[in-house]
Design an enzyme around this catalytic site. Structure first.
Site, PDB file in Angstrom:
ATOM      1  N   LYS A  37       0.844  -1.203   0.000  1.00 29.60           N
ATOM      2  CA  LYS A  37       0.000   0.000   0.000  1.00 29.60           C
ATOM      3  C   LYS A  37       0.878   1.251   0.000  1.00 29.60           C
ATOM      4  O   LYS A  37       2.082   1.172   0.280  1.00 29.60           O
ATOM      5  CB  LYS A  37      -0.911  -0.022   1.230  1.00 29.60           C
ATOM      6  CG  LYS A  37      -0.149  -0.135   2.538  1.00 29.60           C
ATOM      7  CD  LYS A  37      -1.052  -0.536   3.698  1.00 29.60           C
ATOM      8  CE  LYS A  37      -0.231  -0.644   4.980  1.00 29.60           C
ATOM      9  NZ  LYS A  37      -1.034  -1.060   6.128  1.00 29.60           N
ATOM     10  N   ARG A 130      -9.967  -0.752  14.912  1.00 28.72           N
ATOM     11  CA  ARG A 130      -9.833  -0.027  13.661  1.00 28.72           C
ATOM     12  C   ARG A 130     -10.808  -0.724  12.720  1.00 28.72           C
ATOM     13  O   ARG A 130     -11.992  -0.765  13.007  1.00 28.72           O
ATOM     14  CB  ARG A 130      -8.368  -0.049  13.200  1.00 28.72           C
ATOM     15  CG  ARG A 130      -8.004   1.131  12.348  1.00 28.72           C
ATOM     16  CD  ARG A 130      -6.523   1.192  12.040  1.00 28.72           C
ATOM     17  NE  ARG A 130      -6.026   0.018  11.308  1.00 28.72           N
ATOM     18  CZ  ARG A 130      -4.821  -0.061  10.777  1.00 28.72           C
ATOM     19  NH1 ARG A 130      -3.969   0.948  10.872  1.00 28.72           N
ATOM     20  NH2 ARG A 130      -4.431  -1.148  10.128  1.00 28.72           N
ATOM     21  N   TYR A 247      15.846  29.690   6.374  1.00 32.92           N
ATOM     22  CA  TYR A 247      14.707  30.405   6.945  1.00 32.92           C
ATOM     23  C   TYR A 247      14.883  30.637   8.437  1.00 32.92           C
ATOM     24  O   TYR A 247      15.314  29.739   9.162  1.00 32.92           O
ATOM     25  CB  TYR A 247      13.419  29.608   6.717  1.00 32.92           C
ATOM     26  CG  TYR A 247      12.881  29.730   5.305  1.00 32.92           C
ATOM     27  CD1 TYR A 247      12.502  30.961   4.798  1.00 32.92           C
ATOM     28  CD2 TYR A 247      12.747  28.614   4.504  1.00 32.92           C
ATOM     29  CE1 TYR A 247      12.005  31.074   3.498  1.00 32.92           C
ATOM     30  CE2 TYR A 247      12.247  28.702   3.222  1.00 32.92           C
ATOM     31  CZ  TYR A 247      11.875  29.940   2.720  1.00 32.92           C
ATOM     32  OH  TYR A 247      11.384  30.040   1.454  1.00 32.92           O
ATOM     33  N   MET A 295      11.461  23.727   1.738  1.00 30.11           N
ATOM     34  CA  MET A 295      10.584  22.857   0.951  1.00 30.11           C
ATOM     35  C   MET A 295      11.384  21.996  -0.029  1.00 30.11           C
ATOM     36  O   MET A 295      11.116  20.812  -0.206  1.00 30.11           O
ATOM     37  CB  MET A 295       9.561  23.707   0.187  1.00 30.11           C
ATOM     38  CG  MET A 295       8.536  22.873  -0.564  1.00 30.11           C
ATOM     39  SD  MET A 295       7.404  23.876  -1.531  1.00 30.11           S
ATOM     40  CE  MET A 295       6.536  24.792  -0.281  1.00 30.11           C
TER      41      MET A 295
HETATM   42  C1  LIG Z   1      -0.111  -1.956   6.780  1.00 29.78           C
HETATM   43  C2  LIG Z   1      -0.626  -3.267   7.221  1.00 29.78           C
HETATM   44  C3  LIG Z   1       0.246  -4.354   7.363  1.00 29.78           C
HETATM   45  C4  LIG Z   1       1.752  -4.205   7.319  1.00 29.78           C
HETATM   46  O1  LIG Z   1       2.186  -3.702   8.574  1.00 29.78           O
HETATM   47  P1  LIG Z   1       3.721  -3.361   8.885  1.00 29.78           P
HETATM   48  O2  LIG Z   1       3.681  -2.878  10.295  1.00 29.78           O
HETATM   49  O3  LIG Z   1       4.135  -2.304   7.932  1.00 29.78           O
HETATM   50  O4  LIG Z   1       4.499  -4.607   8.723  1.00 29.78           O
HETATM   51  C5  LIG Z   1      -0.318  -5.589   7.621  1.00 29.78           C
HETATM   52  N1  LIG Z   1      -1.664  -5.744   7.766  1.00 29.78           N
HETATM   53  C6  LIG Z   1      -2.519  -4.699   7.662  1.00 29.78           C
HETATM   54  C7  LIG Z   1      -3.973  -4.935   7.857  1.00 29.78           C
HETATM   55  C8  LIG Z   1      -2.036  -3.434   7.414  1.00 29.78           C
HETATM   56  O5  LIG Z   1      -2.879  -2.397   7.352  1.00 29.78           O
END
Ligand SMILES: *Cc1c(COP(=O)(O)O)cnc(C)c1O
Length: 347
Positions: A37, A130, A247, A295
């Site tokens: 992702k 979650r 800055y 930036m």
């Molecule tokens: C992002 C994610 C992972 C990977 O987690 P890491 O801590 O990056 O290894 C695995 N399972 C789910 C559901 C996630 O959202």
């Protein structure tokens, strides 16, 4: 077309594959997947999938459907899951795609069933609160007859091995998954793989550690850095005692010094937490970041590298645990913030 971008990411493909192999071995008999992702945690999802597939990885995870589409058609031997489930807007193309949603609400389960969706994954919440069905929802009969490929849950505290929630989540997941027929069960993310064999089940889902993140001692010496940012020197200047830089003039020279202005800044994910704290590197010598990160630019002290000049390239220290301490950002943020101005170049 070859890029002439003044900043680049050197990406170590050997380290990426080696990290996956170590995580796969540490997970014992479980298959080892890969979370790709957020554009493969900023590294480049398409390249990561190709390289990990060549290493033997078969199971990939993205967050949203656009990320699945961006990967294009995958080799039929590979499996892809969309962690954020399926909304009405996604349904028609999702059913046709062969990509599996990770269903996480009763409504999603019902829509998937009604739309005649095929194999799917299901997320059960075991304490993170979650995404996911509650264990009670999952065991209510809601899932009867659904073709579940992977039943999964997600750990909230895997990077804190002694946290009591790890065992609680393990016990809840063990109970739920014994009651629900699924081809495979999956619980562990990167750090979860290091919690012990009980946590591995049939499939693990590492993300961060594939890309060089290390959160627990067992990873030291085994998980290698993958991402090496480098920036080109646009200008070299000499400050005299009393001159300031950047800055808000937060750095003032107390002696005459040569500094380099590099083409990298917070818009590239080199965040302001590195102001006055980050480090560049030349042939083993430290070149401290001076003053504020802008930036698109930073300044570094060239005292230890008098030979460097306009047009030369400098590596930025980006060993993730250390860069996280320097900047106050998490190892995840340090990766996912890497922008699209870098030329990404695999070794
Ligand atoms: C992002 C994610 C992972 C990977 O987690 P890491 O801590 O990056 O290894 C695995 N399972 C789910 C559901 C996630 O959202």
């Amino acid at each position: 077309m070859s890029s002439t971008a003044p900043l680049r990411l050197r990406l170590d493909g050997g380290a990426l594959a080696g990290n996956w192999r170590w995580l796969a071995k540490t997970g014992g008999s479980a298959a080892c997947g890969a979370a790709v992702k957020a554009n493969g945690y900023g590294v480049g999802a398409r390249d990561v999938v190709d390289r990990l597939a060549a290493a033997g990885c078969r199971d990939f995870f993205v967050a949203i459907w656009d990320e699945a589409a961006a990967l294009g058609p995958l080799d039929p031997a590979l499996s892809l899951s969309v962690l954020h489930g399926v909304r009405d807007e996604d349904l028609a193309s999702a059913v046709a795609s062969g990509v599996r949603p990770v269903l996480s609400t009763p409504l999603q389960v019902m829509s998937w069933r009604r739309a005649g969706g095929g194999a799917c994954d299901v997320m059960v919440d075991t304490g993170m609160n979650r995404l996911g069905l509650s264990p009670a929802e999952a065991m209510s009969g809601l899932l009867d007859g659904l073709r579940i490929d992977t039943l999964m849950s997600h750990l909230a505290c895997a990077d804190e091995p002694d946290h009591p929630l790890n065992r609680i989540q393990l016990d809840r997941f063990t109970a739920v998954s014994a009651a629900i027929p699924a081809r495979r069960r999956s619980l562990a993310n990167s750090a979860g793989i290091c919690l012990g064999a009980d946590f591995a089940f049939d499939l693990t889902r590492p993300g961060l550690s594939l890309y060089g993140g290390r959160q627990v001692p067992a990873m030291e010496g085994n998980i290698r850095q993958v991402v090496f940012p480098e920036a080109q020197i646009l200008q070299v200047r000499t400050l005299e005692a009393g001159d300031n830089i950047g800055y808000n003039a937060t750095f003032t020279a107390c002696r005459s010094m040569r500094v380099a202005i590099l083409n990298i800044g917070y818009a590239d994910g080199y965040l302001r937490g590195f102001s006055g704290r980050g480090m560049a590197q030349h042939e083993g010598h430290d070149l401290p970041v001076l003053g504020r990160v802008s930036m698109d630019l930073i300044a570094v002290d060239l005292a230890a590298a008098p030979d460097l000049d306009e047009g030369d390239w400098i590596g930025i220290d980006y060993d993730l645990p250390e860069a996280s301490r320097q900047s106050g950002m998490s190892q995840y943020e340090l990766l996912t913030g890497l922008g699209d101005r870098y030329h990404r170049r695999w070794l």
